[in-house]
Design a protein around this motif. Structure first.
Motif, mmCIF file in Angstrom:
data_model
loop_
_atom_site.group_PDB
_atom_site.id
_atom_site.type_symbol
_atom_site.label_atom_id
_atom_site.label_comp_id
_atom_site.label_asym_id
_atom_site.label_seq_id
_atom_site.Cartn_x
_atom_site.Cartn_y
_atom_site.Cartn_z
ATOM 1 N N TYR A 157 -8.348 33.043 -69.511
ATOM 2 C CA TYR A 157 -7.212 33.679 -70.193
ATOM 3 C C TYR A 157 -5.905 32.977 -69.845
ATOM 4 C CZ TYR A 157 -4.218 37.407 -71.985
ATOM 5 O OH TYR A 157 -3.278 38.117 -72.686
ATOM 6 N N ALA A 158 -5.800 32.463 -68.602
ATOM 7 C CA ALA A 158 -4.599 31.716 -68.223
ATOM 8 C C ALA A 158 -4.451 30.439 -69.039
ATOM 9 C CB ALA A 158 -4.641 31.380 -66.732
ATOM 10 N N PHE A 159 -5.554 29.891 -69.494
ATOM 11 C CA PHE A 159 -5.510 28.703 -70.345
ATOM 12 C C PHE A 159 -5.283 29.058 -71.813
ATOM 13 C CE2 PHE A 159 -7.293 26.514 -66.752
ATOM 14 C CZ PHE A 159 -6.933 25.184 -66.934
ATOM 15 N N GLU A 181 -4.295 30.515 -81.922
ATOM 16 C CA GLU A 181 -4.601 31.886 -81.492
ATOM 17 C C GLU A 181 -6.083 31.940 -81.143
ATOM 18 O OE1 GLU A 181 -3.362 34.733 -84.336
ATOM 19 O OE2 GLU A 181 -1.229 34.220 -84.194
ATOM 20 N N TRP A 182 -6.365 31.640 -79.888
ATOM 21 C CA TRP A 182 -7.736 31.432 -79.451
ATOM 22 C C TRP A 182 -8.592 32.685 -79.591
ATOM 23 C CZ3 TRP A 182 -8.671 26.431 -78.649
ATOM 24 C CH2 TRP A 182 -7.620 25.601 -78.280
ATOM 25 N N TYR A 183 -8.026 33.837 -79.318
ATOM 26 C CA TYR A 183 -8.803 35.080 -79.356
ATOM 27 C C TYR A 183 -8.836 35.714 -80.752
ATOM 28 C CZ TYR A 183 -8.886 34.764 -74.293
ATOM 29 O OH TYR A 183 -9.092 34.336 -73.006
ATOM 30 N N SER A 184 -8.373 34.954 -81.739
ATOM 31 C CA SER A 184 -8.441 35.420 -83.124
ATOM 32 C C SER A 184 -9.165 34.435 -84.020
ATOM 33 C CB SER A 184 -7.024 35.653 -83.684
ATOM 34 O OG SER A 184 -6.321 36.601 -82.910
ATOM 35 N N ASP A 185 -9.425 33.239 -83.527
ATOM 36 C CA ASP A 185 -10.066 32.200 -84.329
ATOM 37 C C ASP A 185 -11.475 31.950 -83.791
ATOM 38 O OD1 ASP A 185 -10.747 30.086 -85.904
ATOM 39 O OD2 ASP A 185 -8.906 28.936 -85.552
ATOM 40 N N PHE A 263 -24.129 38.597 -69.821
ATOM 41 C CA PHE A 263 -23.240 39.646 -70.319
ATOM 42 C C PHE A 263 -21.790 39.389 -69.928
ATOM 43 C CE2 PHE A 263 -21.070 43.729 -69.901
ATOM 44 C CZ PHE A 263 -21.309 44.288 -71.146
ATOM 45 N N GLY A 264 -21.548 38.975 -68.689
ATOM 46 C CA GLY A 264 -20.182 38.721 -68.248
ATOM 47 C C GLY A 264 -19.512 37.622 -69.046
ATOM 48 N N LEU A 265 -20.268 36.575 -69.368
ATOM 49 C CA LEU A 265 -19.709 35.459 -70.132
ATOM 50 C C LEU A 265 -19.287 35.903 -71.521
ATOM 51 C CD1 LEU A 265 -19.180 32.384 -70.417
ATOM 52 C CD2 LEU A 265 -21.545 32.173 -71.217
ATOM 53 N N PHE A 266 -20.137 36.648 -72.203
ATOM 54 C CA PHE A 266 -19.870 37.006 -73.594
ATOM 55 C C PHE A 266 -19.031 38.272 -73.742
ATOM 56 C CE2 PHE A 266 -23.578 34.280 -73.856
ATOM 57 C CZ PHE A 266 -23.266 33.484 -74.945
ATOM 58 N N VAL A 269 -15.269 37.037 -70.721
ATOM 59 C CA VAL A 269 -14.521 35.827 -71.083
ATOM 60 C C VAL A 269 -13.931 35.937 -72.482
ATOM 61 C CG1 VAL A 269 -14.699 33.328 -71.468
ATOM 62 C CG2 VAL A 269 -15.850 34.387 -69.512
ATOM 63 N N THR A 270 -14.668 36.528 -73.405
ATOM 64 C CA THR A 270 -14.153 36.683 -74.774
ATOM 65 C C THR A 270 -13.227 37.882 -74.910
ATOM 66 O OG1 THR A 270 -16.033 38.065 -75.456
ATOM 67 C CG2 THR A 270 -16.278 35.682 -75.685
ATOM 68 N N ARG A 271 -13.125 38.675 -73.843
ATOM 69 C CA ARG A 271 -12.291 39.885 -73.821
ATOM 70 C C ARG A 271 -12.672 40.857 -74.948
ATOM 71 N NH1 ARG A 271 -8.442 38.798 -70.160
ATOM 72 N NH2 ARG A 271 -7.230 40.663 -70.681
ATOM 73 N N ASN A 272 -13.915 40.771 -75.377
ATOM 74 C CA ASN A 272 -14.441 41.659 -76.420
ATOM 75 C C ASN A 272 -13.524 41.703 -77.643
ATOM 76 O OD1 ASN A 272 -16.332 43.457 -77.490
ATOM 77 N ND2 ASN A 272 -15.183 45.239 -76.770
ATOM 78 N N ALA A 273 -13.027 40.540 -78.015
ATOM 79 C CA ALA A 273 -12.129 40.458 -79.180
ATOM 80 C C ALA A 273 -12.936 40.587 -80.465
ATOM 81 C CB ALA A 273 -11.370 39.130 -79.158
#
Length: 332
Positions: A157-159, A181-185, A263-266, A269-273
Motif C-alpha cells: 500500500y505504501a507503494f 489508480e492501482w486499487y481501481s484498475d 488468503f492473506g495475499l488475495f 494485499v488487494t485490500r478487498n477492493a
C-alpha cells in the motif's frame, strides 16, 4: 571333457531363500521398541491434529442449523443431511468459472516462478566466492518469508497508494508517466500479485534448492572443468539433473494446493477492493465473503473438502505421470 570336468567341480548353487515376513512378537518389540516409542508422539500428534478432524468433513453434507444453547456437535447431530446440495454453491454460482480460473492460473504462475527463480538464486548463492556476502544475501532474501501478510499488505500500500504512494509520487513521474489508480484498475494485478508472492516466498525455495546443490559432490564440477565445460553447461548437465528429485517434490507439493489460494495475499494485499474483483477474487476469498454474508458453515466445509480432494487427485495424477516417465523420481 574339460568343460564337463569343470562343471563337475563347480558346486551347485542354492536356490534363493525367501525372507520370512517379520512377526510382531516379543522379539520384534524388544528389538524395535525404542523406535516405536520415538514415533509415538508424532503419531499421536498426527491423529489429533490431522486425522480426527477429518470427521468434520461430514459437515459438508449437512445443513447446519444452530439453536440457542447448543454446541456444534449437538447441532451437527440434529441437522438434516442434504447430500451434495452444499457443493452446488460452488458450481452453480455465476462466478464459479471466474474464481476457479483465477485460482488455478495464479497458482500455476506461482509454481513456475517459485521453481525457476528459486533454482536461479540457489545457483547464484552457491557460486559466490565470498561466503559472508552469500550468507548475508540468503538471510536478507529469507526475511520476507517470516513477515505477516498484513505487514506485506501495508508495504504494498505504501507503494501503490493513489495519492501518497511511491509509485505515483516518485517512480512514475521519473518516466513521465501519469499516476495510476492501482486499487481501481484490475489489469495491473495479474502482474502485482505474482511479484509480491515471489518476493515474499522466494527465499524459502532458494534455501531448499541450495541445500540440494550443496549435497552434490565437487568432483563432478572438477571433471567438467577439466573437460572444458562452461558454467552454463555444468548447470544444465550436472546441477539440474542431480537436484531433479528435489525439484519434483517441491513442484508436487505446490500442485497439491493449486486449488487453494493464499488468503492473506488475495484478501489483505488487494485490500478487498471491489473494483478489481475480476482479477483478484479466488475460491478462498469468495467462500469467506459468502460465509460472512450467509453464515452457512456447510457451504464453507464443502468448499474446503472440494479443494482437498482435488488437490489429492492432482498430486496422485502428477506422481503417476512422473512414475511412468522416471520411476526413481516419483514421490511414492
Amino acid at each position: 571333457m574339460e568343460q564337463a570336468s569343470a562343471a563337475a567341480q563347480t558346486p551347485p548353487t542354492r536356490p534363493a531363500l525367501r525372507k520370512k515376513p517379520a512377526r510382531l512378537g516379543r522379539g520384534h518389540f524388544r528389538r524395535f521398541g525404542a523406535f516405536y516409542v520415538m514415533m509415538a508422539p508424532t503419531i499421536v500428534f498426527l491423529l489429533i491434529n490431522n486425522y480426527i478432524p477429518m470427521v468434520g468433513s461430514l459437515i459438508a453434507f449437512k445443513n447446519i442449523k444452530f439453536a440457542p444453547g447448543e454446541t456444534l456437535f449437538e447441532s451437527f447431530l440434529r441437522s438434516p443431511w442434504v447430500g451434495l446440495f452444499n457443493f452446488e454453491f460452488l458450481f452453480k454460482t455465476s462466478d464459479a468459472w471466474l474464481i476457479t480460473r483465477n485460482t488455478v492460473l495464479y497458482n500455476a504462475v506461482f509454481i513456475v516462478l517459485n521453481t525457476v527463480i528459486g533454482i536461479a538464486f540457489a545457483i547464484m548463492f552457491n557460486s559466490m566466492k565470498n561466503r559472508f556476502l552469500a550468507k548475508f544475501h540468503q538471510t536478507t532474501m529469507f526475511l520476507p518469508f517470516f513477515m505477516s501478510m498484513v505487514i506485506v499488505s501495508y508495504l504494498v500500500y505504501a507503494f501503490l497508494n493513489n495519492e501518497l504512494g511511491l509509485m505515483n509520487k516518485v517512480i512514475l513521474p521519473l518516466f513521465g508517466a501519469n499516476a495510476v489508480e492501482w486499487y481501481s484498475d484490475p489489469k495491473w494485478w495479474p502482474l502485482i500479485l505474482p511479484l509480491v508472492n515471489t518476493w515474499k516466498g522466494i527465499g524459502y525455495y532458494a534455501i531448499i534448492f541450495m541445500a540440494a546443490i550443496i549435497g552434490i559432490d565437487d568432483e563432478y564440477y572438477e571433471a567438467a572443468t577439466i573437460d572444458g565445460a562452461s558454467k552454463w553447461k555444468q548447470i544444465t548437465a550436472i546441477t539440474i539433473p542431480l537436484i531433479r528429485p528435489v525439484i519434483i517434490v517441491m513442484v508436487l507439493l505446490q500442485v497439491g494446493r493449486i486449488f487453494n489460494a493464499d488468503f492473506g495475499l488475495f484478501w489483505q494485499v488487494t485490500r478487498n477492493a471491489g473494483a478489481i474483483y475480476d482479477t483478484t477474487r479466488v475460491i478462498d476469498t469468495y467462500v469467506y465473503q459468502s460465509f460472512i454474508n450467509a453464515g452457512d458453515i456447510g457451504m464453507s466445509s464443502a468448499a474446503g473438502l472440494y479443494q482437498a480432494v482435488v488437490g489429492f487427485l492432482l498430486v496422485f495424477t502428477a506422481n503417476l505421470v512422473i512414475r511412468k516417465i522416471s520411476k526413481d523420481d516419483a514421490l511414492f
